[in-house]
Design an enzyme around this catalytic site. Sequence first.
Site, PDB file in Angstrom:
ATOM      1  N   TYR A   1       0.867  -1.161   0.000  1.00  0.00           N
ATOM      2  CA  TYR A   1       0.000   0.000   0.000  1.00  0.00           C
ATOM      3  C   TYR A   1       0.913   1.222   0.000  1.00  0.00           C
ATOM      4  O   TYR A   1       1.789   1.340   0.862  1.00  0.00           O
ATOM      5  CB  TYR A   1      -0.888   0.032   1.247  1.00  0.00           C
ATOM      6  CG  TYR A   1      -2.058  -0.916   1.218  1.00  0.00           C
ATOM      7  CD1 TYR A   1      -3.070  -0.769   0.281  1.00  0.00           C
ATOM      8  CD2 TYR A   1      -2.167  -1.936   2.161  1.00  0.00           C
ATOM      9  CE1 TYR A   1      -4.157  -1.630   0.267  1.00  0.00           C
ATOM     10  CE2 TYR A   1      -3.254  -2.795   2.157  1.00  0.00           C
ATOM     11  CZ  TYR A   1      -4.241  -2.640   1.206  1.00  0.00           C
ATOM     12  OH  TYR A   1      -5.314  -3.495   1.187  1.00  0.00           O
TER      13      TYR A   1
ATOM     14  N   ASP B   1      -6.062  -0.760  -6.288  1.00  0.00           N
ATOM     15  CA  ASP B   1      -7.525  -0.658  -6.244  1.00  0.00           C
ATOM     16  C   ASP B   1      -8.037  -0.126  -4.920  1.00  0.00           C
ATOM     17  O   ASP B   1      -9.212  -0.291  -4.589  1.00  0.00           O
ATOM     18  CB  ASP B   1      -8.164  -2.026  -6.525  1.00  0.00           C
ATOM     19  CG  ASP B   1      -7.789  -3.074  -5.481  1.00  0.00           C
ATOM     20  OD1 ASP B   1      -6.989  -2.768  -4.581  1.00  0.00           O
ATOM     21  OD2 ASP B   1      -8.302  -4.211  -5.575  1.00  0.00           O
TER      22      ASP B   1
ATOM     23  N   HIS C   1     -10.227  -7.128  -4.945  1.00  0.00           N
ATOM     24  CA  HIS C   1      -9.889  -7.001  -3.526  1.00  0.00           C
ATOM     25  C   HIS C   1     -10.792  -7.892  -2.665  1.00  0.00           C
ATOM     26  O   HIS C   1     -11.165  -7.542  -1.547  1.00  0.00           O
ATOM     27  CB  HIS C   1     -10.028  -5.545  -3.080  1.00  0.00           C
ATOM     28  CG  HIS C   1      -9.036  -5.126  -2.037  1.00  0.00           C
ATOM     29  ND1 HIS C   1      -7.929  -4.361  -2.318  1.00  0.00           N
ATOM     30  CD2 HIS C   1      -8.985  -5.361  -0.712  1.00  0.00           C
ATOM     31  CE1 HIS C   1      -7.256  -4.124  -1.207  1.00  0.00           C
ATOM     32  NE2 HIS C   1      -7.877  -4.726  -0.221  1.00  0.00           N
TER      33      HIS C   1
END
Length: 494
Positions: free
Chosen positions: A240, A268, A356
């Site tokens: 991330y 995403d 996800h």
Amino acid sequence: MVNSKRQDKVYSIEEVSKHNSKDDCWCIIHGKVYDLTNFLPEHPGGFSIILKYAGKDATKAFDPIHPSDIIEKLLPPEVELGRVNLSEAQGTEQEEDHFETVKRKRPPISSMLSLFDFETVAKHLMTKEAWAYYSSGADDEITLRENRGAFQRIWLKPRVMVNVQNIDLKTKILGRNSALPIYITATALGKLGHPEGEVVLTRAAHSKNIIQMMPTLSSCSLSQMMDARQKDQVQFLQLYVNSNREVTRALIERAEAGGCKGLFITVDAPQLGRREKDMRMKYSADTDIQDEADVDRNQGAARAISSFIDPSLNWEDLAWFRSITKMPIALKGIQNGADAVIAAKSGVDAIVVSNHGGRQIDTGRSAIEILPEVVSELKEHYRHNPRKRMEIYIDGGIRRGSDIFKALALGADAVGIGRPFLYAMSTYGQAGVEKAIDFLADELTMTMRLMGTPLISDITPSHVDARSLQTHSGQAPIDHWQQHIYEPLIPSKL
């Protein structure tokens, strides 16, 4: 020197308990006393969760969602005031460790026959908070359920009279050997399910010679996961991207220096989705501590530690990533063919077709439905732009060896599996994860033998009928497993 003297000071539990307000907030973590008063406004998860443990031992709440070294990395040394009186702490009544309770109540592992069995046991034995976080999806959880249902709209077309005495499941993922065309994809907060967290997955991955993708939002530190790696074991890093790019640079450099072999950038999640099961559990857990006005209903276990994620991440940033690492780069979270083509043009080494786990935007398409579109548009792109082919992976909804086969038939090079391994880990530890991997290997072997495909390379689109994949209405096969396990969303209790 001053801080050293502070750290040598010993406090009684009674003394710590007096510091239990917004203006004077002490907590005990791993036997150390911390003054977190000034940190309350800065805590990514809001001040309420810290206040819940003001004047108390917060270790059990802290461990599942934080790496062990996070305090030393993020807070100044002066917040550490000293130690708690250990003899007094040891004299207090201790609750039984939750995983010990699980071990007493779980059925024998020999009774497990599929990944669904692990999930069923996990549903009944995990803590409510852990189950809410692991099992939740975005909004009405339509995409969460569709991830599984889409695989059941793909039908197999077996071939016969093929020599399938020897089945070979071996493959390469980003150029690295794997015993199976699967990898353990990144899943956050492993200690919610097991006291050792993600290192259990590290050990199981080594035992079965598959690759582990280490998560950014892990309960274990990056160092702990890399230290648990065995000789010649391959690990990837899921990233991330932090709004502070120097923090991101440092993490990537640490991973690469530690032997990480691939960088998977999650694309995403400029903002984490609304996972109401998780949010509602957090809301319920905090209401007994503070005024109604202080409760942040928009928080859940993941949101509480993810506010650092950079929403400005864009295609132009890929040049910067290539400038700071020699690791192959993959983009995780591609959800249409157009973005897959842009990724190919940008020169990344791989993409992960993923929504996800149905945890971001609801009513988004399943990854397995998106896959043929991605493959088709990339095929057209490469026809005009012959160059090194970008690898394609997929995750979401995979529970059977036949699901892996279907993904490979539709163009995936390998699949990522996350939640099923968390459920196996949360109920049976490393042995559970290893058995779950064995189930997938056995089922895939059986499927390949019955389909007449002794090698991974033998699996082609001709082996599946995917004409119903994009049909979202009409009568679909009833998934009795999902009906049994799935816990519907419920409104707030009056």
